[in-house]
Design a protein around this motif. Structure first.
Motif, short mmCIF file in Angstrom:
data_model
loop_
_atom_site.label_atom_id
_atom_site.label_comp_id
_atom_site.label_asym_id
_atom_site.label_seq_id
_atom_site.Cartn_x
_atom_site.Cartn_y
_atom_site.Cartn_z
N SER A 188 0.87 -1.18 0.00
CA SER A 188 0.00 0.00 0.00
C SER A 188 0.90 1.23 0.00
O SER A 188 2.12 1.11 0.14
CB SER A 188 -0.89 0.01 1.25
OG SER A 188 -0.06 0.12 2.39
N PRO B 94 -3.73 -0.15 -2.76
CA PRO B 94 -4.58 0.68 -1.88
C PRO B 94 -3.82 1.92 -1.43
O PRO B 94 -2.63 1.85 -1.15
CB PRO B 94 -4.87 -0.23 -0.69
CG PRO B 94 -4.28 -1.55 -0.98
CD PRO B 94 -3.35 -1.41 -2.12
N VAL C 192 -8.60 3.35 4.16
CA VAL C 192 -8.31 3.11 2.73
C VAL C 192 -8.97 4.26 1.99
O VAL C 192 -10.20 4.36 1.95
CB VAL C 192 -8.90 1.76 2.26
CG1 VAL C 192 -8.69 1.62 0.76
CG2 VAL C 192 -8.21 0.61 2.96
#
Lengths: 32, 314, 170
Positions: free
Chosen positions: B117, B140, B153
Protein backbone atom coordinates in the motif's frame (compact mmCIF):
# COMPACT_ATOMS: atom_id res chain seq x y z
CA UNK A 1 -25.88 7.95 7.13
CA UNK A 2 -27.37 6.46 3.92
CA UNK A 3 -28.78 2.95 3.95
CA UNK A 4 -30.25 0.43 1.52
CA UNK A 5 -33.00 -2.01 2.33
CA UNK A 6 -31.67 -5.31 3.62
CA UNK A 7 -31.61 -7.80 0.70
CA UNK A 8 -30.34 -11.40 0.76
CA UNK A 9 -29.36 -10.84 4.41
CA UNK A 10 -26.92 -8.12 3.37
CA UNK A 11 -27.04 -4.49 4.49
CA UNK A 12 -25.19 -1.61 2.84
CA UNK A 13 -24.59 1.66 4.68
CA UNK A 14 -22.73 4.69 3.40
CA UNK A 15 -21.65 8.16 4.35
CA UNK A 16 -20.03 10.91 2.32
CA UNK A 17 -16.79 12.08 3.91
CA UNK A 18 -14.36 14.77 2.86
CA UNK A 19 -10.80 13.57 2.42
CA UNK A 20 -8.58 16.70 2.14
CA UNK A 21 -10.23 18.50 -0.80
CA UNK A 22 -12.06 15.52 -2.27
CA UNK A 23 -15.26 13.69 -1.35
CA UNK A 24 -15.43 9.95 -0.79
CA UNK A 25 -18.72 8.08 -0.54
CA UNK A 26 -17.57 5.29 1.76
CA UNK A 27 -19.85 2.25 1.41
CA UNK A 28 -19.75 -0.74 3.76
CA UNK A 29 -21.50 -4.04 2.93
CA UNK A 30 -22.11 -6.31 5.93
CA UNK A 31 -24.00 -9.59 6.44
CA UNK A 32 -27.09 -9.55 8.66
CA UNK B 1 18.07 9.80 -34.68
CA UNK B 2 15.16 12.19 -34.41
CA UNK B 3 12.78 9.41 -33.39
CA UNK B 4 15.39 8.02 -30.96
CA UNK B 5 15.89 11.48 -29.47
CA UNK B 6 12.15 12.23 -29.19
CA UNK B 7 11.57 8.84 -27.50
CA UNK B 8 14.16 9.63 -24.82
CA UNK B 9 12.82 13.14 -24.25
CA UNK B 10 9.24 11.88 -24.14
CA UNK B 11 9.99 9.12 -21.62
CA UNK B 12 11.96 11.55 -19.46
CA UNK B 13 9.07 14.02 -19.47
CA UNK B 14 6.58 11.32 -18.48
CA UNK B 15 8.85 10.20 -15.65
CA UNK B 16 9.07 13.75 -14.37
CA UNK B 17 5.28 13.97 -14.61
CA UNK B 18 4.89 10.78 -12.51
CA UNK B 19 7.36 12.13 -9.96
CA UNK B 20 5.59 15.49 -9.78
CA UNK B 21 2.08 14.15 -9.26
CA UNK B 22 0.67 12.24 -6.27
CA UNK B 23 -1.80 9.35 -6.22
CA UNK B 24 -4.22 11.82 -4.60
CA UNK B 25 -4.12 13.89 -7.82
CA UNK B 26 -5.52 10.93 -9.80
CA UNK B 27 -8.62 10.71 -7.57
CA UNK B 28 -11.77 12.35 -8.96
CA UNK B 29 -13.22 15.24 -6.90
CA UNK B 30 -15.92 12.87 -5.70
CA UNK B 31 -15.92 9.10 -5.94
CA UNK B 32 -17.29 6.01 -4.26
CA UNK B 33 -15.33 3.36 -2.42
CA UNK B 34 -17.04 0.03 -1.75
CA UNK B 35 -15.67 -1.98 1.19
CA UNK B 36 -16.75 -5.48 2.20
CA UNK B 37 -17.00 -6.74 5.78
CA UNK B 38 -14.87 -9.90 6.05
CA UNK B 39 -17.75 -11.79 7.67
CA UNK B 40 -19.63 -11.71 4.34
CA UNK B 41 -20.04 -14.98 2.45
CA UNK B 42 -17.68 -15.20 -0.55
CA UNK B 43 -20.74 -15.89 -2.73
CA UNK B 44 -22.46 -12.72 -1.46
CA UNK B 45 -19.35 -10.63 -2.04
CA UNK B 46 -19.25 -11.85 -5.64
CA UNK B 47 -22.85 -10.67 -6.16
CA UNK B 48 -21.90 -7.27 -4.72
CA UNK B 49 -18.84 -6.94 -7.01
CA UNK B 50 -20.85 -7.86 -10.14
CA UNK B 51 -23.80 -5.66 -9.16
CA UNK B 52 -21.47 -2.68 -8.76
CA UNK B 53 -19.47 -3.45 -11.89
CA UNK B 54 -16.22 -3.82 -9.97
CA UNK B 55 -13.73 -6.69 -9.88
CA UNK B 56 -12.00 -5.90 -6.58
CA UNK B 57 -12.74 -4.28 -3.20
CA UNK B 58 -10.91 -3.56 0.07
CA UNK B 59 -11.90 -5.75 3.02
CA UNK B 60 -12.84 -4.47 6.50
CA UNK B 61 -12.33 -6.75 9.49
CA UNK B 62 -14.83 -5.55 12.06
CA UNK B 63 -13.17 -7.63 14.81
CA UNK B 64 -9.89 -5.77 14.57
CA UNK B 65 -11.54 -2.70 13.01
CA UNK B 66 -8.79 -2.68 10.45
CA UNK B 67 -8.51 -3.22 6.73
CA UNK B 68 -7.74 -6.79 5.72
CA UNK B 69 -6.30 -6.44 2.23
CA UNK B 70 -8.06 -6.52 -1.11
CA UNK B 71 -10.54 -9.01 -2.53
CA UNK B 72 -9.47 -9.73 -6.14
CA UNK B 73 -10.07 -12.31 -8.90
CA UNK B 74 -7.09 -14.28 -7.52
CA UNK B 75 -9.17 -15.10 -4.43
CA UNK B 76 -11.88 -16.65 -6.59
CA UNK B 77 -9.23 -18.60 -8.53
CA UNK B 78 -7.99 -19.96 -5.18
CA UNK B 79 -11.54 -21.01 -4.21
CA UNK B 80 -12.00 -22.88 -7.50
CA UNK B 81 -8.63 -24.58 -7.11
CA UNK B 82 -9.56 -25.52 -3.54
CA UNK B 83 -12.86 -27.02 -4.74
CA UNK B 84 -10.98 -28.89 -7.48
CA UNK B 85 -8.58 -30.37 -4.90
CA UNK B 86 -11.31 -31.15 -2.34
CA UNK B 87 -14.58 -31.71 -4.31
CA UNK B 88 -16.18 -33.23 -1.19
CA UNK B 89 -15.88 -29.78 0.47
CA UNK B 90 -18.68 -28.33 -1.68
CA UNK B 91 -20.70 -27.31 1.39
CA UNK B 92 -17.65 -25.64 2.98
CA UNK B 93 -17.12 -23.62 -0.23
CA UNK B 94 -20.77 -22.58 -0.27
CA UNK B 95 -20.52 -21.34 3.35
CA UNK B 96 -17.04 -19.81 2.98
CA UNK B 97 -16.73 -16.23 4.29
CA UNK B 98 -14.12 -13.68 3.24
CA UNK B 99 -12.38 -14.35 6.57
CA UNK B 100 -11.83 -17.92 5.37
CA UNK B 101 -9.95 -17.00 2.19
CA UNK B 102 -6.61 -17.01 3.99
CA UNK B 103 -7.24 -20.63 5.11
CA UNK B 104 -8.07 -21.58 1.51
CA UNK B 105 -4.75 -20.04 0.40
CA UNK B 106 -2.92 -22.14 2.98
CA UNK B 107 -4.88 -25.31 2.08
CA UNK B 108 -3.89 -25.10 -1.60
CA UNK B 109 -0.37 -24.00 -0.68
CA UNK B 110 -0.37 -20.75 -2.60
CA UNK B 111 1.64 -17.88 -1.22
CA UNK B 112 -0.41 -15.15 0.39
CA UNK B 113 -0.33 -12.07 -1.80
CA UNK B 114 1.17 -9.35 0.38
CA UNK B 115 -0.90 -6.25 -0.36
CA UNK B 116 1.53 -3.37 -0.78
CA UNK B 117 0.00 0.00 0.00
CA UNK B 118 1.09 3.62 -0.22
CA UNK B 119 0.16 7.00 1.25
CA UNK B 120 -2.04 9.11 -1.08
CA UNK B 121 0.41 11.99 -1.02
CA UNK B 122 3.40 9.97 -2.16
CA UNK B 123 4.35 10.44 -5.83
CA UNK B 124 2.68 8.41 -8.56
CA UNK B 125 6.18 7.27 -9.49
CA UNK B 126 6.60 5.61 -6.08
CA UNK B 127 3.16 4.00 -6.36
CA UNK B 128 4.18 2.50 -9.72
CA UNK B 129 7.47 1.22 -8.33
CA UNK B 130 5.63 -0.45 -5.40
CA UNK B 131 3.12 -2.07 -7.74
CA UNK B 132 5.82 -3.39 -10.05
CA UNK B 133 7.82 -4.73 -7.08
CA UNK B 134 4.79 -6.50 -5.56
CA UNK B 135 3.57 -7.68 -9.00
CA UNK B 136 0.22 -6.19 -8.01
CA UNK B 137 -1.98 -4.55 -10.62
CA UNK B 138 -3.62 -2.31 -8.03
CA UNK B 139 -2.50 -0.58 -4.84
CA UNK B 140 -4.58 0.68 -1.88
CA UNK B 141 -3.96 4.31 -0.86
CA UNK B 142 -3.79 4.28 2.95
CA UNK B 143 -3.83 7.27 5.30
CA UNK B 144 -4.72 7.41 8.99
CA UNK B 145 -7.60 9.01 10.85
CA UNK B 146 -6.32 12.21 12.48
CA UNK B 147 -7.98 11.46 15.80
CA UNK B 148 -7.92 7.73 16.24
CA UNK B 149 -4.85 6.95 14.08
CA UNK B 150 -6.84 4.10 12.60
CA UNK B 151 -5.97 3.39 9.01
CA UNK B 152 -8.22 4.56 6.23
CA UNK B 153 -8.31 3.11 2.73
CA UNK B 154 -8.72 6.35 0.79
CA UNK B 155 -8.98 4.54 -2.54
CA UNK B 156 -7.40 1.78 -4.64
CA UNK B 157 -5.32 2.82 -7.65
CA UNK B 158 -4.88 0.49 -10.62
CA UNK B 159 -2.15 0.42 -13.27
CA UNK B 160 -4.83 1.14 -15.83
CA UNK B 161 -6.00 4.30 -14.01
CA UNK B 162 -2.42 5.58 -13.74
CA UNK B 163 -1.67 4.99 -17.43
CA UNK B 164 -4.99 6.59 -18.37
CA UNK B 165 -4.08 9.62 -16.18
CA UNK B 166 -0.74 9.87 -18.03
CA UNK B 167 -2.43 9.46 -21.44
CA UNK B 168 -4.93 12.20 -20.55
CA UNK B 169 -2.45 14.69 -19.08
CA UNK B 170 0.92 14.07 -20.72
CA UNK B 171 1.11 15.38 -24.26
CA UNK B 172 4.66 13.96 -24.46
CA UNK B 173 3.12 10.51 -25.04
CA UNK B 174 2.78 11.67 -28.66
CA UNK B 175 6.59 11.73 -28.92
CA UNK B 176 6.90 7.95 -28.36
CA UNK B 177 7.21 6.99 -32.03
CA UNK B 178 9.74 4.14 -31.83
CA UNK B 179 8.18 0.86 -33.07
CA UNK B 180 7.57 -1.74 -30.35
CA UNK B 181 10.02 -4.15 -32.00
CA UNK B 182 12.85 -1.77 -31.04
CA UNK B 183 11.73 -1.31 -27.44
CA UNK B 184 13.51 -3.52 -24.91
CA UNK B 185 10.96 -5.23 -22.67
CA UNK B 186 7.99 -4.41 -24.88
CA UNK B 187 9.21 -5.91 -28.15
CA UNK B 188 10.83 -8.90 -26.45
CA UNK B 189 8.96 -12.05 -27.46
CA UNK B 190 7.69 -13.84 -24.36
CA UNK B 191 7.13 -17.54 -23.78
CA UNK B 192 3.33 -17.51 -23.41
CA UNK B 193 1.13 -20.38 -22.28
CA UNK B 194 -1.79 -20.79 -24.67
CA UNK B 195 -4.86 -23.02 -24.91
CA UNK B 196 -7.56 -23.90 -27.45
CA UNK B 197 -11.33 -23.44 -27.24
CA UNK B 198 -11.68 -27.11 -26.29
CA UNK B 199 -9.27 -26.91 -23.34
CA UNK B 200 -11.11 -27.61 -20.05
CA UNK B 201 -11.50 -24.29 -18.22
CA UNK B 202 -10.03 -25.80 -15.04
CA UNK B 203 -6.71 -26.28 -16.86
CA UNK B 204 -6.77 -22.61 -17.88
CA UNK B 205 -7.48 -21.63 -14.27
CA UNK B 206 -4.47 -23.68 -13.15
CA UNK B 207 -2.35 -21.82 -15.73
CA UNK B 208 -3.55 -18.43 -14.46
CA UNK B 209 -2.63 -19.45 -10.92
CA UNK B 210 0.68 -21.21 -11.54
CA UNK B 211 2.02 -18.68 -14.06
CA UNK B 212 0.70 -15.72 -12.02
CA UNK B 213 -0.71 -14.19 -15.18
CA UNK B 214 -4.06 -12.47 -15.59
CA UNK B 215 -4.93 -13.91 -19.02
CA UNK B 216 -4.37 -16.98 -21.21
CA UNK B 217 -4.62 -16.52 -25.02
CA UNK B 218 -6.76 -19.00 -26.98
CA UNK B 219 -5.32 -20.03 -30.36
CA UNK B 220 -6.49 -22.34 -33.15
CA UNK B 221 -4.45 -25.20 -34.56
CA UNK B 222 -2.48 -22.81 -36.81
CA UNK B 223 -1.54 -20.66 -33.79
CA UNK B 224 -3.92 -17.87 -34.80
CA UNK B 225 -5.24 -15.85 -31.86
CA UNK B 226 -9.02 -16.29 -31.54
CA UNK B 227 -9.83 -15.22 -27.97
CA UNK B 228 -8.44 -14.74 -24.47
CA UNK B 229 -9.55 -16.12 -21.10
CA UNK B 230 -9.01 -13.45 -18.43
CA UNK B 231 -8.83 -13.78 -14.65
CA UNK B 232 -11.88 -11.53 -14.31
CA UNK B 233 -13.89 -14.04 -16.37
CA UNK B 234 -13.70 -16.30 -13.31
CA UNK B 235 -16.16 -14.04 -11.48
CA UNK B 236 -18.86 -14.75 -14.09
CA UNK B 237 -18.05 -18.46 -13.94
CA UNK B 238 -18.37 -18.64 -10.13
CA UNK B 239 -21.47 -16.41 -10.18
CA UNK B 240 -23.09 -18.88 -12.54
CA UNK B 241 -22.20 -21.68 -10.13
CA UNK B 242 -20.47 -23.34 -13.08
CA UNK B 243 -17.18 -23.92 -11.31
CA UNK B 244 -18.44 -27.36 -10.28
CA UNK B 245 -18.57 -28.45 -13.92
CA UNK B 246 -14.83 -28.85 -14.17
CA UNK B 247 -14.59 -30.32 -17.63
CA UNK B 248 -16.46 -27.35 -19.08
CA UNK B 249 -14.48 -26.13 -22.12
CA UNK B 250 -13.00 -22.64 -22.02
CA UNK B 251 -14.96 -21.85 -25.21
CA UNK B 252 -18.21 -22.58 -23.36
CA UNK B 253 -17.03 -20.78 -20.20
CA UNK B 254 -16.53 -17.62 -22.32
CA UNK B 255 -20.25 -17.64 -23.14
CA UNK B 256 -20.72 -16.25 -19.61
CA UNK B 257 -19.00 -13.02 -20.63
CA UNK B 258 -21.30 -9.96 -20.41
CA UNK B 259 -22.63 -8.74 -23.78
CA UNK B 260 -20.90 -5.36 -23.33
CA UNK B 261 -17.39 -6.91 -23.25
CA UNK B 262 -15.31 -4.59 -25.46
CA UNK B 263 -13.16 -7.30 -27.01
CA UNK B 264 -9.46 -8.22 -26.98
CA UNK B 265 -6.94 -5.62 -28.19
CA UNK B 266 -4.28 -6.72 -30.69
CA UNK B 267 -1.34 -4.87 -32.26
CA UNK B 268 1.73 -5.62 -34.34
CA UNK B 269 5.47 -5.08 -33.80
CA UNK B 270 5.24 -1.90 -35.86
CA UNK B 271 2.92 -0.15 -33.44
CA UNK B 272 4.18 2.58 -31.13
CA UNK B 273 3.59 3.63 -27.53
CA UNK B 274 2.08 6.92 -28.79
CA UNK B 275 -0.89 5.12 -30.34
CA UNK B 276 -1.05 2.56 -27.49
CA UNK B 277 -1.34 5.37 -24.93
CA UNK B 278 -3.94 7.06 -27.13
CA UNK B 279 -5.94 3.81 -27.13
CA UNK B 280 -5.67 3.62 -23.31
CA UNK B 281 -6.97 7.20 -23.19
CA UNK B 282 -10.05 6.21 -25.21
CA UNK B 283 -10.89 2.67 -24.15
CA UNK B 284 -10.45 0.09 -21.38
CA UNK B 285 -7.32 -1.59 -22.66
CA UNK B 286 -5.89 -4.15 -20.18
CA UNK B 287 -3.24 -5.76 -22.38
CA UNK B 288 -2.30 -6.01 -26.03
CA UNK B 289 -1.61 -9.24 -27.90
CA UNK B 290 1.02 -8.83 -30.59
CA UNK B 291 0.07 -10.74 -33.76
CA UNK B 292 1.80 -11.13 -37.12
CA UNK B 293 0.31 -10.38 -40.56
CA UNK B 294 -1.62 -13.68 -40.54
CA UNK B 295 -3.04 -13.01 -37.08
CA UNK B 296 -0.77 -15.54 -35.45
CA UNK B 297 0.05 -14.88 -31.79
CA UNK B 298 3.58 -13.46 -31.36
CA UNK B 299 3.63 -12.06 -27.81
CA UNK B 300 1.75 -9.97 -25.25
CA UNK B 301 2.24 -6.48 -23.80
CA UNK B 302 0.78 -6.03 -20.30
CA UNK B 303 0.20 -2.76 -18.47
CA UNK B 304 3.06 -3.78 -16.13
CA UNK B 305 5.35 -4.02 -19.20
CA UNK B 306 4.32 -0.50 -20.28
CA UNK B 307 4.85 0.91 -16.76
CA UNK B 308 8.18 -0.92 -16.49
CA UNK B 309 9.33 0.59 -19.77
CA UNK B 310 8.18 4.10 -18.82
CA UNK B 311 9.88 3.96 -15.41
CA UNK B 312 13.05 2.04 -16.25
CA UNK B 313 13.33 1.64 -20.04
CA UNK B 314 15.61 3.67 -22.38
CA UNK C 1 -5.33 12.78 -34.85
CA UNK C 2 -1.84 13.57 -36.07
CA UNK C 3 -0.64 10.27 -34.58
CA UNK C 4 1.06 7.83 -36.98
CA UNK C 5 -0.99 5.02 -38.51
CA UNK C 6 -1.61 2.23 -36.09
CA UNK C 7 -2.48 -1.45 -36.43
CA UNK C 8 -4.08 -1.63 -32.98
CA UNK C 9 -7.39 -3.44 -33.38
CA UNK C 10 -10.11 -5.36 -31.56
CA UNK C 11 -9.98 -9.09 -32.29
CA UNK C 12 -13.40 -9.69 -33.97
CA UNK C 13 -13.66 -13.33 -32.82
CA UNK C 14 -13.36 -12.13 -29.18
CA UNK C 15 -16.60 -10.12 -29.34
CA UNK C 16 -19.31 -12.02 -27.38
CA UNK C 17 -21.87 -12.17 -30.22
CA UNK C 18 -19.29 -13.50 -32.72
CA UNK C 19 -17.85 -15.94 -30.17
CA UNK C 20 -21.35 -17.26 -29.43
CA UNK C 21 -22.08 -17.77 -33.14
CA UNK C 22 -18.72 -19.52 -33.53
CA UNK C 23 -19.41 -21.87 -30.59
CA UNK C 24 -22.90 -22.72 -31.90
CA UNK C 25 -21.37 -23.62 -35.25
CA UNK C 26 -18.60 -25.64 -33.59
CA UNK C 27 -20.99 -27.84 -31.61
CA UNK C 28 -24.58 -26.88 -32.45
CA UNK C 29 -26.64 -28.98 -30.08
CA UNK C 30 -24.21 -28.74 -27.21
CA UNK C 31 -24.14 -26.98 -23.89
CA UNK C 32 -23.45 -23.60 -25.54
CA UNK C 33 -27.09 -22.87 -26.24
CA UNK C 34 -28.08 -22.64 -22.58
CA UNK C 35 -25.08 -20.81 -21.14
CA UNK C 36 -26.25 -17.22 -20.81
CA UNK C 37 -24.04 -14.15 -20.56
CA UNK C 38 -23.71 -12.45 -17.18
CA UNK C 39 -26.45 -9.80 -17.10
CA UNK C 40 -25.00 -6.33 -17.60
CA UNK C 41 -27.99 -4.38 -16.26
CA UNK C 42 -27.06 -3.56 -12.69
CA UNK C 43 -30.12 -3.35 -10.46
CA UNK C 44 -29.84 0.27 -9.33
CA UNK C 45 -29.15 0.31 -5.59
CA UNK C 46 -31.75 2.55 -3.94
CA UNK C 47 -30.26 4.61 -1.13
CA UNK C 48 -32.22 6.48 1.53
CA UNK C 49 -31.22 8.69 4.44
CA UNK C 50 -31.25 6.84 7.75
CA UNK C 51 -33.94 4.19 8.19
CA UNK C 52 -37.69 4.53 7.66
CA UNK C 53 -40.36 3.62 10.16
CA UNK C 54 -44.12 3.71 10.16
CA UNK C 55 -44.44 2.80 13.83
CA UNK C 56 -45.57 5.31 16.43
CA UNK C 57 -42.77 7.72 17.38
CA UNK C 58 -42.67 6.56 20.99
CA UNK C 59 -42.48 2.92 19.87
CA UNK C 60 -39.59 3.79 17.56
CA UNK C 61 -37.73 5.54 20.37
CA UNK C 62 -38.38 2.58 22.66
CA UNK C 63 -37.02 0.17 20.06
CA UNK C 64 -33.88 2.28 19.66
CA UNK C 65 -33.21 2.57 23.40
CA UNK C 66 -33.75 -1.21 23.75
CA UNK C 67 -31.35 -1.90 20.86
CA UNK C 68 -28.73 0.49 22.31
CA UNK C 69 -29.05 -1.24 25.67
CA UNK C 70 -28.64 -4.69 24.08
CA UNK C 71 -25.51 -3.46 22.34
CA UNK C 72 -24.00 -2.05 25.51
CA UNK C 73 -24.12 1.59 24.46
CA UNK C 74 -24.77 4.48 26.84
CA UNK C 75 -26.78 7.65 26.24
CA UNK C 76 -27.28 11.03 27.82
CA UNK C 77 -30.61 11.73 29.56
CA UNK C 78 -32.64 13.54 26.90
CA UNK C 79 -33.45 17.19 27.57
CA UNK C 80 -37.02 18.48 27.38
CA UNK C 81 -36.44 20.31 24.12
CA UNK C 82 -34.62 17.36 22.50
CA UNK C 83 -36.96 14.45 23.33
CA UNK C 84 -36.50 12.94 19.84
CA UNK C 85 -32.70 13.04 19.87
CA UNK C 86 -30.52 10.44 21.53
CA UNK C 87 -26.92 11.36 22.27
CA UNK C 88 -25.10 8.03 22.31
CA UNK C 89 -21.64 7.12 23.51
CA UNK C 90 -20.32 3.73 22.49
CA UNK C 91 -17.19 1.94 23.58
CA UNK C 92 -15.57 0.95 20.33
CA UNK C 93 -13.90 -2.41 20.91
CA UNK C 94 -11.23 -3.03 18.37
CA UNK C 95 -9.13 -6.16 18.65
CA UNK C 96 -5.80 -4.57 17.98
CA UNK C 97 -4.06 -2.74 20.78
CA UNK C 98 -4.28 0.87 19.74
CA UNK C 99 -2.03 3.47 21.34
CA UNK C 100 -3.16 4.17 24.92
CA UNK C 101 -4.31 7.70 24.14
CA UNK C 102 -6.41 6.54 21.22
CA UNK C 103 -9.99 7.64 21.82
CA UNK C 104 -12.24 4.62 21.85
CA UNK C 105 -15.57 6.13 22.86
CA UNK C 106 -17.51 7.00 19.75
CA UNK C 107 -20.29 9.54 20.02
CA UNK C 108 -23.30 9.38 17.76
CA UNK C 109 -26.50 11.38 17.50
CA UNK C 110 -29.69 9.51 16.62
CA UNK C 111 -32.64 11.68 15.74
CA UNK C 112 -36.24 10.92 14.78
CA UNK C 113 -37.74 13.08 12.02
CA UNK C 114 -41.32 13.12 10.75
CA UNK C 115 -41.45 13.07 6.95
CA UNK C 116 -45.26 13.09 6.77
CA UNK C 117 -48.09 11.77 8.97
CA UNK C 118 -47.05 8.26 10.19
CA UNK C 119 -43.92 8.22 8.11
CA UNK C 120 -40.78 8.71 10.18
CA UNK C 121 -37.06 8.67 9.52
CA UNK C 122 -34.31 7.76 12.01
CA UNK C 123 -31.10 9.62 11.20
CA UNK C 124 -27.65 8.63 12.51
CA UNK C 125 -24.89 11.19 12.76
CA UNK C 126 -21.27 10.81 13.85
CA UNK C 127 -20.51 13.10 16.77
CA UNK C 128 -16.78 12.78 17.54
CA UNK C 129 -14.57 10.63 19.74
CA UNK C 130 -13.79 10.68 23.47
CA UNK C 131 -11.16 8.86 25.49
CA UNK C 132 -12.41 6.44 28.14
CA UNK C 133 -11.61 9.01 30.83
CA UNK C 134 -14.82 10.51 29.49
CA UNK C 135 -13.52 14.03 29.16
CA UNK C 136 -13.69 15.04 25.51
CA UNK C 137 -10.14 16.24 25.05
CA UNK C 138 -10.25 19.72 23.59
CA UNK C 139 -8.15 18.50 20.69
CA UNK C 140 -11.18 16.37 19.78
CA UNK C 141 -13.32 19.45 20.17
CA UNK C 142 -11.79 20.53 16.89
CA UNK C 143 -14.68 20.99 14.55
CA UNK C 144 -15.19 17.87 12.48
CA UNK C 145 -15.14 20.01 9.38
CA UNK C 146 -11.48 20.78 9.83
CA UNK C 147 -10.57 17.11 9.95
CA UNK C 148 -8.77 16.29 6.71
CA UNK C 149 -8.67 12.54 7.03
CA UNK C 150 -11.43 10.76 8.85
CA UNK C 151 -12.31 7.09 8.74
CA UNK C 152 -16.04 6.52 8.59
CA UNK C 153 -15.72 2.75 8.96
CA UNK C 154 -16.02 2.52 12.76
CA UNK C 155 -19.13 4.75 12.53
CA UNK C 156 -20.54 2.71 9.61
CA UNK C 157 -19.83 -0.49 11.52
CA UNK C 158 -21.62 0.59 14.71
CA UNK C 159 -24.54 2.01 12.71
CA UNK C 160 -24.76 -1.34 10.92
CA UNK C 161 -24.90 -3.22 14.24
CA UNK C 162 -27.62 -0.93 15.54
CA UNK C 163 -29.70 -1.26 12.35
CA UNK C 164 -29.33 -5.03 12.46
CA UNK C 165 -30.34 -5.13 16.13
CA UNK C 166 -33.43 -3.08 15.23
CA UNK C 167 -34.17 -5.29 12.19
CA UNK C 168 -33.77 -8.50 14.17
CA UNK C 169 -35.87 -7.22 17.09
CA UNK C 170 -38.64 -5.88 14.88
Amino acid sequence: LATTSIKHNTLAVASIVRYKRKYVTQVLFSPL
Amino acid sequence: EQIEHDQKIGIKAIRLFLQSKTSYDVLPVSYRLIVLDTSLLVKKSLTILLQNNIVSAPLWNNQTSRFAGLLTASDFINVIQYYFQFPEKFEFVEQLTLDGLRDVERAIGCDQIETASIHPFKSLYEACVKMLESKARRIPLIDEDEKTHREIVVSVLTQYRILKFVALNCKETKMLLKPIKDLKGLGTIKDISTCTLQTPVIEVIHLLAHKSVSSVPIVDDQGKLINVYEAVDILALVKGGMYTDLDLSVGDALLRRPEDFEGVHTCTMNDRLSTIMDTIRKSRLHRLFIVDDEGKLVSVITLSDILNYILFGE
Amino acid sequence: SQLPTSTIAILPSSLPSIHRAFMMELNPNQLSSNINPTPTKKSKTRWHFGIRSRSYPLDVMGEIYRALKNLGAEWAKPTEEELWTIRVRWKYESGDAMQENTPNLMKMQIQLFQLEPNNYLVDFKFDGWETSTGTPQDSFKQDLDEVGSFSAYPFLHLATRLIMELAVNS
